[in-house]
Design a protein around this motif. Structure first.
Motif, short mmCIF file in Angstrom:
data_model
loop_
_atom_site.label_atom_id
_atom_site.label_comp_id
_atom_site.label_asym_id
_atom_site.label_seq_id
_atom_site.Cartn_x
_atom_site.Cartn_y
_atom_site.Cartn_z
N VAL A 231 40.32 5.58 25.84
CA VAL A 231 39.75 6.85 26.75
C VAL A 231 40.13 6.57 28.15
O VAL A 231 40.22 7.26 29.11
N CYS A 232 39.82 5.45 28.72
CA CYS A 232 39.90 4.88 30.14
C CYS A 232 41.30 4.63 30.81
O CYS A 232 41.45 4.51 31.85
N SER A 233 42.26 4.28 29.98
CA SER A 233 43.47 3.85 30.30
C SER A 233 44.06 4.78 31.45
O SER A 233 44.49 4.44 32.37
N PRO A 234 44.20 5.99 31.23
CA PRO A 234 44.85 6.91 32.43
C PRO A 234 44.26 6.64 33.58
O PRO A 234 44.88 6.34 34.68
N ALA A 235 42.80 6.77 33.72
CA ALA A 235 42.21 6.60 34.90
C ALA A 235 42.23 5.35 35.53
O ALA A 235 42.21 5.01 36.76
N ASP A 236 42.19 4.12 34.76
CA ASP A 236 42.25 2.85 35.07
C ASP A 236 43.83 2.46 35.83
O ASP A 236 43.65 1.83 36.73
N VAL A 237 44.75 3.12 35.38
CA VAL A 237 46.02 3.03 35.98
C VAL A 237 46.16 3.50 37.15
O VAL A 237 46.73 2.91 38.16
N LYS A 262 57.23 11.52 37.84
CA LYS A 262 58.47 11.68 38.25
C LYS A 262 59.31 10.49 37.95
O LYS A 262 60.34 10.57 37.06
N ASN A 263 58.79 9.21 37.95
CA ASN A 263 59.59 7.97 37.78
C ASN A 263 59.39 7.37 36.43
O ASN A 263 60.22 6.84 35.81
N GLU A 264 58.29 7.67 35.79
CA GLU A 264 57.90 6.98 34.55
C GLU A 264 57.62 7.91 33.26
O GLU A 264 57.37 7.20 32.22
N GLY A 265 57.31 9.03 33.69
CA GLY A 265 56.87 9.96 32.58
C GLY A 265 55.32 9.77 32.30
O GLY A 265 54.57 9.03 33.02
N ALA A 266 54.98 10.70 31.17
CA ALA A 266 53.51 10.89 31.09
C ALA A 266 53.13 9.52 30.45
O ALA A 266 51.62 9.17 30.69
N MET A 267 53.64 8.68 29.85
CA MET A 267 53.35 7.35 29.25
C MET A 267 52.96 6.34 30.30
O MET A 267 52.41 5.25 29.92
N PHE A 268 52.96 6.81 31.51
CA PHE A 268 52.80 5.71 32.51
C PHE A 268 51.26 5.46 32.51
O PHE A 268 50.57 4.44 32.84
N MET A 269 50.25 6.48 32.02
CA MET A 269 48.92 6.72 32.18
C MET A 269 48.38 5.46 30.93
O MET A 269 47.34 5.22 30.93
#
Length: 308
Positions: A231-237, A262-269
């Motif tokens: 749950v927290c991974s996107p906000a944590d990154v 732009k550089n990494e796509g949605a999975m950067f979260m």
């Protein structure tokens, strides 16, 4: 026969009136902060690795750990430990206290529906995220500093030195840097970690396989740690990337989001999910096992005092 019956009834032992239930005293508000500090100190090398992977682009948990040992020695695995202590004794102390108070306000307890526990956790997270933001910044900066090139390092001596230098060099407003994603992340963390621990513990105790002991606490905290990491991974990154920036490097939340997408796509979260899980899972388990044992110790000392 009737006389005998009356006599037998009249000599029956009187029914004892039950003693009124003694209201349990609340636990000291600082127990959660102490438990979290102990847990975070043990898992600090994993947290250090997670932050460096998120903020500096290190790839692979093992490679990042080896890089830290190679460049700073084994002591380098505990870089920024004072920032971790500062963060836990501000943010974590506040969130456990605020969670208990929020449950009282909502009339909730461990048996309450999951949504009510999550709401109490969200309220606690919002408060703790604000209070603990300076400690969060210090933790992130101290942990990520040695991963930067020498000319870009901040070289804070410890969390107190870093706090004073930050205010002096960047202004008092810098203490609020990244407060938006930090509060958002704190809301997610407490709604998922604290609330799900209470929920899973209550559900386990309803079964015939578990009692209120260390096995139940371990299982509930293991489940809570996995839920909280995801749950927290996107906000944590996002939080780590914003807070690690300083001076002219600092960017707004929207700029960080735009460039990262732009550089990494949605999975950067979810970058660093494995080290985040590897850090948060044992931390979550240690926090709740330690907290439950501290509560048992408080109960024991209270019983001793009552006996005397």
């Amino acid at each position: 026969m009737s006389t005998t019956t009356v006599q037998s009834v009249s000599v029956a032992a009187p029914v004892s009136t039950p003693k009124p239930a003694v209201k349990k005293q609340p636990y000291p508000f600082w127990l959660g902060g102490v438990a979290a500090t102990i847990a975070a100190s043990i898992t600090h090398p994993l947290d250090l690795t997670k932050v460096r992977m998120q903020a500096t682009g290190d790839k692979g948990m093992i490679q990042s750990l080896k890089k830290t040992v190679r460049t700073a020695g084994y002591r380098g695995l505990f870089d920024g430990i004072s920032g971790t202590w500062m963060r836990q004794m501000s943010y974590s102390l506040c969130r456990f206290w605020a969670y208990d108070e929020s449950k009282k306000l909502l009339g909730a307890n461990s048996q309450s529906p999951a949504w009510k526990l999550a709401l109490a956790g969200s309220m606690a997270g919002g408060i703790a995220g604000l209070v603990g933001n300076p400690g969060e910044i210090m933790m992130v900066r101290l942990q990520g500093d040695f991963a930067k090139p020498p000319e870009k390092r901040l070289n804070y001596k410890n969390c107190i030195d870093g706090l004073f230098r930050m205010v002096r060099e960047e202004g008092a407003s810098s203490l609020a840097r990244g407060v938006g994603p930090n509060v958002f992340r704190a809301i997610l963390m407490n709604a998922s970690q604290l609330a799900s621990y209470d929920f899973f513990k209550a559900e386990l105790l309803k079964t015939s396989y578990f009692q209120d002991n260390i096995y139940c606490h371990f299982t509930a905290s293991f489940a809570a740690g996995t839920v909280a990491t995801t749950v927290c991974s996107p906000a944590d990154v996002i939080k780590s990337r914003i807070m690690s920036a300083s001076g002219n490097e600092a960017k707004s939340t929207m700029q960080v989001l735009k460039n990262s997408f732009k550089n990494e796509g949605a999975m950067f979260m979810f970058k660093g999910w494995v080290p985040a899980w590897s850090r948060l899972q044992p931390t979550t388990i240690l926090i709740f096992l330690t907290l439950e044992q501290l509560r048992n110790l408080v109960d024991y000392t209270r019983e001793l005092r009552a006996a005397h």
